[in-house]
Motif scaffolding. Structure first.
Motif, PDB file in Angstrom:
ATOM      1  N   ARG A   1      -5.849   7.867  -2.139  1.00  0.00           N
ATOM      2  CA  ARG A   1      -5.595   9.310  -2.078  1.00  0.00           C
ATOM      3  C   ARG A   1      -6.238   9.865  -0.810  1.00  0.00           C
ATOM      4  O   ARG A   1      -7.334   9.453  -0.435  1.00  0.00           O
ATOM      5  N   ALA A   2      -5.576  10.814  -0.184  1.00  0.00           N
ATOM      6  CA  ALA A   2      -6.090  11.385   1.062  1.00  0.00           C
ATOM      7  C   ALA A   2      -7.502  11.942   0.883  1.00  0.00           C
ATOM      8  O   ALA A   2      -8.363  11.750   1.743  1.00  0.00           O
ATOM      9  N   THR A   3      -7.749  12.619  -0.236  1.00  0.00           N
ATOM     10  CA  THR A   3      -9.065  13.229  -0.444  1.00  0.00           C
ATOM     11  C   THR A   3     -10.155  12.189  -0.636  1.00  0.00           C
ATOM     12  O   THR A   3     -11.342  12.523  -0.551  1.00  0.00           O
TER      13      THR A   3
ATOM     14  N   VAL B   1       0.849  -1.188   0.000  1.00  0.00           N
ATOM     15  CA  VAL B   1       0.000   0.000   0.000  1.00  0.00           C
ATOM     16  C   VAL B   1       0.885   1.240   0.000  1.00  0.00           C
ATOM     17  O   VAL B   1       1.833   1.334   0.788  1.00  0.00           O
ATOM     18  N   ARG B   2       0.587   2.180  -0.893  1.00  0.00           N
ATOM     19  CA  ARG B   2       1.343   3.439  -0.948  1.00  0.00           C
ATOM     20  C   ARG B   2       0.353   4.572  -1.194  1.00  0.00           C
ATOM     21  O   ARG B   2      -0.357   4.590  -2.180  1.00  0.00           O
ATOM     22  N   ASN B   3       0.298   5.523  -0.268  1.00  0.00           N
ATOM     23  CA  ASN B   3      -0.729   6.557  -0.369  1.00  0.00           C
ATOM     24  C   ASN B   3      -0.299   7.714  -1.277  1.00  0.00           C
ATOM     25  O   ASN B   3       0.846   7.786  -1.723  1.00  0.00           O
ATOM     26  N   VAL B   4      -1.226   8.615  -1.529  1.00  0.00           N
ATOM     27  CA  VAL B   4      -0.948   9.850  -2.263  1.00  0.00           C
ATOM     28  C   VAL B   4      -1.489  11.000  -1.425  1.00  0.00           C
ATOM     29  O   VAL B   4      -2.687  11.090  -1.167  1.00  0.00           O
ATOM     30  N   THR B   5      -0.608  11.874  -0.966  1.00  0.00           N
ATOM     31  CA  THR B   5      -1.013  13.029  -0.156  1.00  0.00           C
ATOM     32  C   THR B   5      -1.410  14.154  -1.107  1.00  0.00           C
ATOM     33  O   THR B   5      -0.634  15.064  -1.376  1.00  0.00           O
ATOM     34  N   ASP B   6      -2.642  14.073  -1.604  1.00  0.00           N
ATOM     35  CA  ASP B   6      -3.036  14.962  -2.705  1.00  0.00           C
ATOM     36  C   ASP B   6      -3.634  16.291  -2.276  1.00  0.00           C
ATOM     37  O   ASP B   6      -3.982  17.110  -3.120  1.00  0.00           O
ATOM     38  N   ILE B   7      -3.732  16.536  -0.959  1.00  0.00           N
ATOM     39  CA  ILE B   7      -4.131  17.865  -0.483  1.00  0.00           C
ATOM     40  C   ILE B   7      -3.205  18.231   0.667  1.00  0.00           C
ATOM     41  O   ILE B   7      -3.109  17.518   1.663  1.00  0.00           O
ATOM     42  N   ASP B   8      -2.453  19.318   0.490  1.00  0.00           N
ATOM     43  CA  ASP B   8      -1.431  19.679   1.467  1.00  0.00           C
ATOM     44  C   ASP B   8      -1.000  21.124   1.219  1.00  0.00           C
ATOM     45  O   ASP B   8      -1.271  21.689   0.149  1.00  0.00           O
ATOM     46  N   ASP B   9      -0.328  21.717   2.193  1.00  0.00           N
ATOM     47  CA  ASP B   9       0.141  23.096   2.040  1.00  0.00           C
ATOM     48  C   ASP B   9       0.985  23.271   0.781  1.00  0.00           C
ATOM     49  O   ASP B   9       0.832  24.250   0.047  1.00  0.00           O
ATOM     50  N   ASP B  10       1.900  22.330   0.534  1.00  0.00           N
ATOM     51  CA  ASP B  10       2.779  22.453  -0.631  1.00  0.00           C
ATOM     52  C   ASP B  10       1.989  22.439  -1.936  1.00  0.00           C
ATOM     53  O   ASP B  10       2.298  23.192  -2.868  1.00  0.00           O
TER      54      ASP B  10
END
Length: 212
Positions: free
Chosen positions: A113-115, A64-73
C-alpha cells in the motif's frame, strides 16, 4: 522449444524473446474509492492469464500489485460521503479482493500500500530533485517533464496530445505552481482536513504518479 516465449515490447514496437530467467511482474493496482468494474476485470484477467502461462511453462514469477490507498479520488469520495478516508479504502479494497477471488485470479505475492511506503516515496522524490528532474514550490514537488527527454517515449505523440490525455485523466493544467501544464505532482503540500506525513518539504502526501 518448451518454455520459449515471445512478447510484444511497447518500447521497441517489436515482438521479442523473453530470456530464460526468473520474471518479476508489476501491475498497477486499484485506487480503492469505489466499486470495481469490468475495466478492472479486463486488466487483471489479462495479467492473470499471462502469469499462469509463464508458470505453466516453468518460469518462476514474482507478481507485485500495489494499492493506491491515498489519492485525490479517495479523499473526495470520503469527504462527500462523510466516511473516514482509511475506512473507505479498506472497505472498497476488500470488495476488490473478493471480486478477484470470485473470478479466480491468482493473488499477487506482494501487494504494497502506498501509505506503507512513505519513506521510500520521499527518497525517490529527493533523488529526482537531486538529478534536476523535479522542483519544489511552496511545499509541493513536481516532476519537470521537459527536463526528461525520454518522457512520452511509449505514447509516441506530440506534446499537445499528451496534455489532452493527461487533462482527461485528472491533470490540473492551471495549477499556478507548475512550470509547465504537463508537469505532475510528486509530493502534495498539506491541505486543511487531509491526512499528511512529514517530509523535507513540510507536511503533505504523495502524488498519484509516484505511488506506483
Amino acid at each position: 522449444m518448451k518454455g520459449e516465449l515471445h512478447l510484444y515490447n511497447t518500447a521497441s514496437h517489436e515482438k521479442e524473446r523473453v530470456e530464460e530467467q526468473d520474471i518479476g511482474i508489476y501491475v498497477c493496482g486499484v485506487t480503492p474509492y469505489d466499486t470495481t468494474h469490468l475495466g478492472h476485470a479486463f486488466t487483471y484477467v489479462a495479467f492473470d492469464v499471462m502469469i499462469r502461462y509463464l508458470r505453466f511453462i516453468g518460469r518462476k514469477v514474482t507478481y507485485v500489485r500495489n494499492v493506491t490507498d491515498i489519492d485525490d479520488d479517495v479523499l473526495l469520495r470520503a469527504n462527500s460521503t462523510g466516511v473516514d478516508w482509511k475506512d473507505l479504502g479498506d472497505r472498497e479494497y476488500a470488495k476488490f479482493a473478493d471480486d478477484m477471488r470470485r473470478i479466480n485470479n491468482v493473488p499477487p505475492e506482494f501487494e504494497p500500500r502506498a501509505t506503507g511506503h512513505i519513506p521510500e516515496i520521499i527518497r525517490i522524490t529527493e533523488g529526482l530533485l537531486a538529478r534536476g528532474l523535479a522542483y519544489e514550490r511552496q511545499g509541493a514537488v513536481y516532476f519537470e517533464v521537459r527536463k526528461y527527454p525520454e518522457f512520452g517515449k511509449l505514447f509516441r505523440q506530440a506534446y499537445d496530445a499528451m496534455l489532452e490525455v493527461a487533462n482527461e485523466r485528472g491533470n490540473f493544467p492551471a495549477d499556478p505552481l507548475k512550470r509547465d501544464p504537463l508537469d505532475f505532482v510528486l509530493w502534495q503540500a498539506k491541505k486543511e482536513g487531509e491526512p499528511s506525513w512529514a517530509s523535507p518539504w513540510g507536511e503533505g502526501r504523495p502524488g498519484w504518479h509516484i505511488e506506483c
